[in-house]
Scaffold this active site. Structure first.
Site, PDB file in Angstrom:
ATOM      1  N   HIS A  59       0.839  -1.206   0.000  1.00 19.38           N
ATOM      2  CA  HIS A  59       0.000   0.000   0.000  1.00 19.38           C
ATOM      3  C   HIS A  59       0.863   1.241   0.000  1.00 19.38           C
ATOM      4  CE1 HIS A  59       0.734  -0.441   4.300  1.00 19.38           C
ATOM      5  NE2 HIS A  59       0.165   0.724   4.559  1.00 19.38           N
ATOM      6  N   HIS A  61       1.496   3.926   1.805  1.00 20.84           N
ATOM      7  CA  HIS A  61       2.110   4.678   2.907  1.00 20.84           C
ATOM      8  C   HIS A  61       3.640   4.680   2.823  1.00 20.84           C
ATOM      9  CE1 HIS A  61      -1.759   4.252   5.483  1.00 20.84           C
ATOM     10  NE2 HIS A  61      -1.781   5.332   4.735  1.00 20.84           N
ATOM     11  N   ASP A  63       5.893   4.548   5.027  1.00 22.91           N
ATOM     12  CA  ASP A  63       6.626   3.567   5.835  1.00 22.91           C
ATOM     13  C   ASP A  63       6.583   2.163   5.208  1.00 22.91           C
ATOM     14  OD1 ASP A  63       3.840   3.440   6.592  1.00 22.91           O
ATOM     15  OD2 ASP A  63       4.406   2.275   8.353  1.00 22.91           O
ATOM     16  N   HIS A  64       6.073   2.070   3.974  1.00 25.98           N
ATOM     17  CA  HIS A  64       6.090   0.803   3.230  1.00 25.98           C
ATOM     18  C   HIS A  64       6.785   0.938   1.880  1.00 25.98           C
ATOM     19  CE1 HIS A  64       3.498  -1.331   6.107  1.00 25.98           C
ATOM     20  NE2 HIS A  64       3.254  -0.073   6.431  1.00 25.98           N
ATOM     21  N   HIS A 117      -7.618  -0.595   5.670  1.00 23.84           N
ATOM     22  CA  HIS A 117      -6.590   0.349   6.145  1.00 23.84           C
ATOM     23  C   HIS A 117      -6.421   1.468   5.123  1.00 23.84           C
ATOM     24  CE1 HIS A 117      -2.914   1.767   8.021  1.00 23.84           C
ATOM     25  NE2 HIS A 117      -2.217   1.522   6.933  1.00 23.84           N
ATOM     26  N   ASP A 138      -0.469  -3.728   6.202  1.00 24.26           N
ATOM     27  CA  ASP A 138      -1.106  -3.177   7.404  1.00 24.26           C
ATOM     28  C   ASP A 138      -2.586  -3.554   7.483  1.00 24.26           C
ATOM     29  OD1 ASP A 138       1.306  -2.027   7.983  1.00 24.26           O
ATOM     30  OD2 ASP A 138       0.649   0.050   7.754  1.00 24.26           O
ATOM     31  N   HIS A 176       4.259  -4.536  10.543  1.00 31.56           N
ATOM     32  CA  HIS A 176       4.764  -3.885  11.762  1.00 31.56           C
ATOM     33  C   HIS A 176       4.944  -4.885  12.904  1.00 31.56           C
ATOM     34  CE1 HIS A 176       4.249   0.458  10.737  1.00 31.56           C
ATOM     35  NE2 HIS A 176       3.355  -0.024   9.888  1.00 31.56           N
TER      36      HIS A 176
HETATM   37 FE    FE Z   1       2.493   0.928   8.135  1.00 24.80          FE
HETATM   38 ZN    ZN Z   2      -0.042   1.787   6.467  1.00 21.65          ZN
END
Ligand code: FE
Ligand code: ZN
Length: 247
Positions: A59, A61, A63-64, A117, A138, A176
């Protein structure tokens, strides 16, 4: 079956390094921090050979996906992500959607659209007989699920129920390391669950030794995770709201 190794990145994310044993090919899922991911891939190649074939994104985001372009520039692998989110993902070499198949050496990942999400969230599913590997970003966490940032409880419920139908031996590779804190809410939500108490002890021991709690086994999520166990949308919605405010 594919071998999956978590690569700890950022504060509590995992990129997942995959090796397909027949071809020796490698893939990486959600390489949000290029430096440790490149180091992990280079170490894997030094150790067992092979090359990076795929970069799989779950996805949009940061942080990915943040390290994607740098990892592609280093290894030349093909970047795969959701067509629905192509406008806000790094440049994709292959756009996929529900039902797409992604060949990875002798294995094939099926793409599932798993909104909840984020709107364009996808999961990559490998199954081989009673074994399986689920790269779920996530959407599902061990003992938890993602926040409903762009989706509804109905969408998350449907996504989690699809995961629940995979073989129980499936290894769940989440985005995570939230398991320990998720366990506190899970125990609060389901205080009588003996399987959960035992699983939490296992997780605490693992984390105390500095080891990842992941991948988890789907069987443990089905026994212990209140979100995948929620019998209906209203229960899931209520749990998600309570967890958002849980301290
Ligand atoms: Fe994340
Ligand atoms: Zn995420």
């Amino acid at each position: 079956m594919i071998e999956a190794t978590p690569v700890p990145i950022l504060s509590d994310n995992y990129a997942w390094l995959l090796r397909e044993p027949e071809s020796g090919l490698l893939a990486v899922v959600d390489p949000a921090d290029a430096t440790p991911v490149i180091a992990a891939i280079e170490a894997a190649i030094r150790e067992k050979g092979g090359e990076l074939a795929l970069i799989l994104l779950t996805h949009h985001h940061g942080d990915h996906v943040a390290g994607t372009d740098e990892v592609r520039a280093r290894f030349g692998a093909a970047v795969v992500g959701a067509r629905a989110d192509a406008h806000r993902l790094p440049r994709l070499d292959r756009e996929v959607a529900e039902g797409s198949e992604v060949d990875f050496g002798a294995a094939t990942a099926r793409v599932w659209e798993t909104p909840g999400h984020t709107r364009g969230h996808i999961a990559y599913v490998f199954t081989e007989g009673e074994q399986g590997l689920l790269l779920c970003g996530d959407t599902l966490f061990s003992l938890g699920c993602g926040r409903l940032l762009e989706g509804t409880a109905q969408e998350m419920f449907t996504s989690l129920q699809r995961f629940a139908a995979l073989p129980p031996a499936t290894l769940v590779c989440c985005g995570h390391e939230y398991t320990e804190s998720n366990a506190r809410f899970a125990r609060h939500a389901d205080p009588e669950n003996l399987d959960l108490m035992a699983y939490e002890q296992q997780v605490l021991a693992c984390r105390a030794e500095g080891r990842p709690s992941l991948p988890s086994r789907l069987a443990d999520e089905l026994a212990c995770n209140p979100f995948i166990r929620a019998p209906d949308v209203a229960t899931l919605a209520d749990l998600r709201t309570r967890k958002d405010y849980f301290r």
